[in-house]
Design a protein around this motif. Structure first.
Motif, mmCIF file in Angstrom:
data_model
loop_
_atom_site.group_PDB
_atom_site.id
_atom_site.type_symbol
_atom_site.label_atom_id
_atom_site.label_comp_id
_atom_site.label_asym_id
_atom_site.label_seq_id
_atom_site.Cartn_x
_atom_site.Cartn_y
_atom_site.Cartn_z
ATOM 1 N N TYR A 35 35.909 36.326 18.127
ATOM 2 C CA TYR A 35 37.025 36.817 17.311
ATOM 3 C C TYR A 35 36.727 38.198 16.725
ATOM 4 C CZ TYR A 35 38.421 31.883 17.344
ATOM 5 O OH TYR A 35 38.776 30.616 17.719
ATOM 6 N N SER A 36 36.640 39.187 17.566
ATOM 7 C CA SER A 36 36.196 40.489 17.055
ATOM 8 C C SER A 36 36.960 41.656 17.665
ATOM 9 C CB SER A 36 34.702 40.677 17.341
ATOM 10 O OG SER A 36 34.497 40.743 18.747
ATOM 11 N N VAL A 37 36.941 42.743 16.917
ATOM 12 C CA VAL A 37 37.413 44.044 17.396
ATOM 13 C C VAL A 37 36.211 44.973 17.314
ATOM 14 C CG1 VAL A 37 39.039 45.935 17.024
ATOM 15 C CG2 VAL A 37 39.685 43.588 16.416
ATOM 16 N N THR A 65 36.586 32.557 10.891
ATOM 17 C CA THR A 65 37.588 31.796 11.643
ATOM 18 C C THR A 65 38.833 32.663 11.793
ATOM 19 O OG1 THR A 65 38.772 30.911 9.731
ATOM 20 C CG2 THR A 65 36.833 29.661 10.468
ATOM 21 N N PRO A 66 39.742 32.298 12.710
ATOM 22 C CA PRO A 66 40.979 33.089 12.840
ATOM 23 C C PRO A 66 41.783 33.126 11.542
ATOM 24 C CG PRO A 66 40.714 31.606 14.705
ATOM 25 C CD PRO A 66 39.640 31.242 13.734
ATOM 26 N N LYS A 117 37.202 50.766 22.974
ATOM 27 C CA LYS A 117 37.698 49.713 22.074
ATOM 28 C C LYS A 117 37.779 48.425 22.857
ATOM 29 C CE LYS A 117 40.164 52.781 19.015
ATOM 30 N NZ LYS A 117 40.581 54.041 19.641
ATOM 31 N N LEU A 118 37.234 47.357 22.287
ATOM 32 C CA LEU A 118 37.229 46.060 22.960
ATOM 33 C C LEU A 118 37.658 44.986 21.960
ATOM 34 C CD1 LEU A 118 33.914 46.626 24.868
ATOM 35 C CD2 LEU A 118 36.066 46.002 25.985
ATOM 36 N N VAL A 119 38.563 44.145 22.391
ATOM 37 C CA VAL A 119 39.057 43.083 21.514
ATOM 38 C C VAL A 119 38.750 41.750 22.177
ATOM 39 C CG1 VAL A 119 41.103 42.132 20.363
ATOM 40 C CG2 VAL A 119 40.913 44.606 20.739
ATOM 41 N N ASN A 120 38.109 40.858 21.442
ATOM 42 C CA ASN A 120 37.756 39.534 21.955
ATOM 43 C C ASN A 120 38.486 38.466 21.145
ATOM 44 O OD1 ASN A 120 36.578 37.225 22.967
ATOM 45 N ND2 ASN A 120 34.631 37.502 21.869
ATOM 46 N N ILE A 121 39.496 37.837 21.767
ATOM 47 C CA ILE A 121 40.223 36.771 21.050
ATOM 48 C C ILE A 121 39.738 35.421 21.556
ATOM 49 C CG2 ILE A 121 42.488 36.095 20.154
ATOM 50 C CD1 ILE A 121 43.601 38.709 20.891
ATOM 51 N N ASN A 122 38.471 35.285 21.783
ATOM 52 C CA ASN A 122 37.861 34.011 22.186
ATOM 53 C C ASN A 122 36.971 33.523 21.051
ATOM 54 O OD1 ASN A 122 38.534 33.698 25.200
ATOM 55 N ND2 ASN A 122 37.840 35.820 25.039
ATOM 56 N N ALA A 123 36.793 32.205 21.033
ATOM 57 C CA ALA A 123 35.984 31.614 19.966
ATOM 58 C C ALA A 123 34.491 31.799 20.198
ATOM 59 C CB ALA A 123 36.308 30.130 19.849
ATOM 60 N N ASP A 124 34.109 32.252 21.383
ATOM 61 C CA ASP A 124 32.678 32.451 21.629
ATOM 62 C C ASP A 124 32.380 33.909 21.975
ATOM 63 O OD1 ASP A 124 34.070 32.307 23.930
ATOM 64 O OD2 ASP A 124 32.727 30.914 24.961
ATOM 65 N N THR A 163 49.457 38.950 3.307
ATOM 66 C CA THR A 163 48.861 39.932 4.218
ATOM 67 C C THR A 163 48.313 39.180 5.427
ATOM 68 O OG1 THR A 163 46.816 39.780 2.937
ATOM 69 C CG2 THR A 163 48.252 41.645 2.428
ATOM 70 N N PRO A 164 48.176 39.856 6.565
ATOM 71 C CA PRO A 164 47.776 39.160 7.789
ATOM 72 C C PRO A 164 46.339 38.646 7.755
ATOM 73 C CG PRO A 164 47.992 41.540 8.133
ATOM 74 C CD PRO A 164 48.495 41.261 6.761
ATOM 75 N N ASN A 165 46.112 37.552 8.489
ATOM 76 C CA ASN A 165 44.758 37.016 8.604
ATOM 77 C C ASN A 165 44.071 37.616 9.838
ATOM 78 O OD1 ASN A 165 45.806 35.657 10.813
ATOM 79 N ND2 ASN A 165 46.022 33.710 9.720
ATOM 80 N N LEU A 166 42.858 37.142 10.114
ATOM 81 C CA LEU A 166 42.093 37.710 11.236
ATOM 82 C C LEU A 166 42.805 37.476 12.569
ATOM 83 C CD1 LEU A 166 39.544 39.106 12.312
ATOM 84 C CD2 LEU A 166 38.453 36.847 12.408
ATOM 85 N N HIS A 167 43.422 36.304 12.729
ATOM 86 C CA HIS A 167 44.114 36.031 13.990
ATOM 87 C C HIS A 167 45.222 37.052 14.223
ATOM 88 C CE1 HIS A 167 46.615 33.272 16.730
ATOM 89 N NE2 HIS A 167 45.569 33.712 17.411
ATOM 90 N N ALA A 168 45.983 37.342 13.167
ATOM 91 C CA ALA A 168 47.031 38.367 13.290
ATOM 92 C C ALA A 168 46.401 39.715 13.636
ATOM 93 C CB ALA A 168 47.814 38.470 11.992
ATOM 94 N N ALA A 169 45.291 40.018 13.000
ATOM 95 C CA ALA A 169 44.635 41.315 13.248
ATOM 96 C C ALA A 169 44.173 41.428 14.696
ATOM 97 C CB ALA A 169 43.451 41.485 12.294
ATOM 98 N N LEU A 170 43.751 40.296 15.272
ATOM 99 C CA LEU A 170 43.317 40.318 16.679
ATOM 100 C C LEU A 170 44.520 40.545 17.596
ATOM 101 C CD1 LEU A 170 40.760 37.387 16.486
ATOM 102 C CD2 LEU A 170 40.212 39.802 16.846
ATOM 103 N N GLY A 171 45.646 39.893 17.270
ATOM 104 C CA GLY A 171 46.881 40.145 18.034
ATOM 105 C C GLY A 171 47.287 41.615 17.912
#
Ligand code: AHR
Length: 626
Positions: A616-618, A582-583, A548-555, A447-455
């Motif tokens: 790393y959030s939605v 973590t992602p 809806k806001l997606v942040n694919i940054n580490a901070d 199943t997908p990880n958090l990084h996939a979910a952010l994509g």
């Protein structure tokens, strides 16, 4: 000197802070809106990864009719009783129905003393059989005996480890004719967390008897007989899906899905070796897909086979076009039509609402050349009889016919999905509508990880913002049995085993998107930091605005929101956030809720306010307006 250097550092870092703080989301509630597709969020399903066999279809017995994978006694074993004997596969005698043409033969050569059980057979299910406390299980099977057999039958649920009996029921002697037996197994105060139990069917006396279509069902969703697993249906319901695309996917064509063999009593369905190389009993047949739709209030998106992968290119699709028309009639026809009458005979007189039919699956891979003509044949025949049905093609830019909708599939890396966020911004508004009928960020197994979910989330903001033309979307594959050897596809939305199921981070993204949106697309512009994505919708009845806001940054990322044209903006809203450490963080069958959305009260909402996105959030903000 050092002092000056430190001062410079302080100045630079506060300047960096100032620069970063300038990320702004301008929301214009006064600007003209476009209608959001009411059918955007849906499901796609097919028999892959044991989605139904040992999955959603709640049957607990593996190889119930002795055909899996090719007429074998796999998953059946002898249970020694007080007598002697053996078991064997029997293909030589007529079964209770033509489809049940194999059975398990028990040859009891010596009876147990005192009328006890002489011999039994056991099945340990699809990687386990969970046994719950105070629960009623439904049992059914066919049995017949050779002349002279005088024994009786017993069914039981037992713990495999030590044969602890959880429930048992005794039944009478089988006769010389096939007879269907039904009974229940009622458990008491069971304490079982292992799921490692067995179903046992045993006989007293001596002689020969035959058994087939041996079935064991737990309670099902809405208590439908032979229905779906409750835990998985609840997860699907929480996604608020509006449609179900079935029966495939690749399951549709290369093996040629023959829907006429998947209707009527399950005991009369032959089953087949499926595209994904395991046995499909077809117990999850056309009516079962439709009942699933009914239970979750989804519309069917019916995929009809167009011969891709098995019909020679020059082959005549005439028979398949008629098959499709018959199928449409089975689904939506009046009971006075021949196939509507068949549906009624199968137990559902009321026609199902059907607005979408898709011709084939992924024909762009190898059938572009013939698809143009094939699609025209289906399109003309369907439109002539059912002008209200939207016909979906699997190839864009057809010349002869303009499909109502085009199905596009994307399996990409999360970063590639990020790059595609603006794909639909400039798509023609006058061309066919778009159905993203299969898509997923491929990262994480099974199943997908958090990084996939952010994509996925980034991509979904682009889909939602353009849902005036992207009318439907469905992630794929939807389900996967996580046991070793059960899964054929790397990254899947919902994982399960015999005992339970879990949603991946991507599942929670889709749950958030499907359950928190309005009916209007609101004009919004995000300026500033990279790897941030947005979509804003509003419900014109309640006034709720969904950001809806997606942040694919580490901070963490502060965002200044400005709301132009908002009237009666409430100072409090809600913020629902999905994030993880973590992602690579993920959910699993053992840690099913490592990453789940958390909702909190959002204070300080105003025409301009700042909200800081977690790394790393939605995030979905719900703002109340009038
Ligand atoms: O979702 C898995 C497979 O991917 C589908 O069966 C097929 O349509 C696609 O290639």
């Amino acid at each position: 000197m050092l002092y000056k250097f430190l001062l410079l550092l302080v100045v630079l870092s506060s300047l960096a802070g100032l620069v970063r703080a300038q990320t702004t989301l301008h929301i214009d509630l006064a600007a003209p809106t476009r209608a959001m597709s009411p059918t955007l969020y849906g499901l796609m399903t097919e028999e892959i990864n044991h989605s139904f066999e040992g999955g959603l279809y709640a049957e607990l017995i593996r190889n119930p009719a002795m055909k899996d994978p090719a007429y074998k006694l796999d998953h059946w074993d002898v249970v020694k009783g007080g007598g002697e004997g053996s078991i064997a596969l029997e293909k030589g005698i007529a079964g209770p129905t033509p489809a049940l043409n194999a059975s398990l033969r028990m040859d009891i050569t010596q009876a147990a003393a005192n009328g006890g059980m002489s011999l039994g057979v056991m099945n340990t299910g699809y990687w386990g059989i969970p046994v719950l406390a105070n629960t009623t299980y439904q049992v059914s099977f066919y049995a017949k005996a050779a002349p002279g057999f005088t024994g009786s039958l017993r069914v039981a649920l037992e713990r495999s480890l030590d044969e602890q009996v959880w429930a048992e029921t005794k039944l009478g002697a089988p006769t010389g004719e096939w007879k269907k037996y039904t009974c229940t197994l009622q458990t008491g105060a069971v304490k079982d967390v292992s799921g490692l139990n067995r179903f046992v069917l045993s006989a007293s006396g001596a002689g020969q008897l035959w058994l087939t279509q041996i079935s064991l069902f737990p309670p099902t969703y809405h208590n439908r007989p032979k229905g779906n697993r409750v835990d998985m249906m609840e997860k699907l319901a929480a996604m608020h899906p509006t449609f179900l695309r079935f029966p495939g996917g690749s399951y549709l064509d290369p093996g040629h899905y023959e829907w006429k063999k998947a209707v009527g009593p399950a005991d009369e369905r032959m089953g087949h070796l499926s595209e994904w190389k395991y046995w499909s009993s077809d117990a999850m047949g056309l009516l079962e897909f439709l009942l699933w739709c009914e239970e979750l209030q989804m519309e069917p998106v019916l995929c009809v086979s167009d011969g891709r992968g098995w019909l020679p290119h020059e082959g005549d699709v005439g028979g398949l076009v008629q098959d499709a028309l018959d199928e449409i009639e089975y689904v939506s026809g009046d009971v006075r039509t021949p196939w509507g009458a068949r549906r009624a005979a199968d137990g559902h007189p009321k026609p199902f609402v059907l607005h979408y039919v898709e011709v084939g699956n992924e024909d762009y891979f190898d059938s572009t050349f013939v698809y143009e003509q094939r699609f025209a044949r289906f399109f003309d025949a369907i439109k002539a009889k059912h002008p209200g049905i939207q016909v979906i093609s699997t190839i864009r830019n057809l010349k002869d016919r303009k499909p109502d909708v085009v199905d596009e599939h994307y399996y990409l890396r999360p970063t590639d999905f990020e790059r595609q966020v603006h794909l639909y911004d400039n798509y023609s508004r006058t061309g066919p509508k778009i159905f993203v009928g299969e898509w997923a960020s491929i990262e994480g197994q099974p199943t997908p990880n958090l990084h996939a979910a952010l994509g996925d989330a980034a991509w979904m903001t682009g889909v939602e913002r353009n849902s005036d033309i992207v009318v439907m979307e469905a992630y794929a594959p939807l389900l996967c049995n996580v046991n070793t050897g059960a899964t054929q596809w790397p990254t899947n939305l919902i994982g399960f085993n015999a005992r339970g199921s879990f949603g991946s981070p991507s599942y929670y993204v889709l749950q958030l998107f499907g359950s928190q949106h309005g009916n209007q697309l609101v004009h919004a512009l995000l300026e500033g930091q990279e790897h941030l994505y947005q979509s804003v919708t509003r419900d014109d009845k309640t006034g709720t605005v969904y950001v809806k806001l997606v942040n694919i940054n580490a901070d963490a990322q502060p965002v200044d929101l400005t709301l132009a044209g908002a009237s009666g903006l409430a100072p409090e809203g809600t913020a629902t956030v999905l994030t993880g450490d973590t992602p690579a963080s993920t959910n699993s069958i053992d840690r099913p809720e490592n990453i789940v959305p958390v909702a909190t009260v959002l204070k300080g909402v105003g025409p301009t306010f700042r909200y800081t996105l977690a790394p790393y959030s939605v995030t979905v903000l719900q703002l109340k307006t009038q």
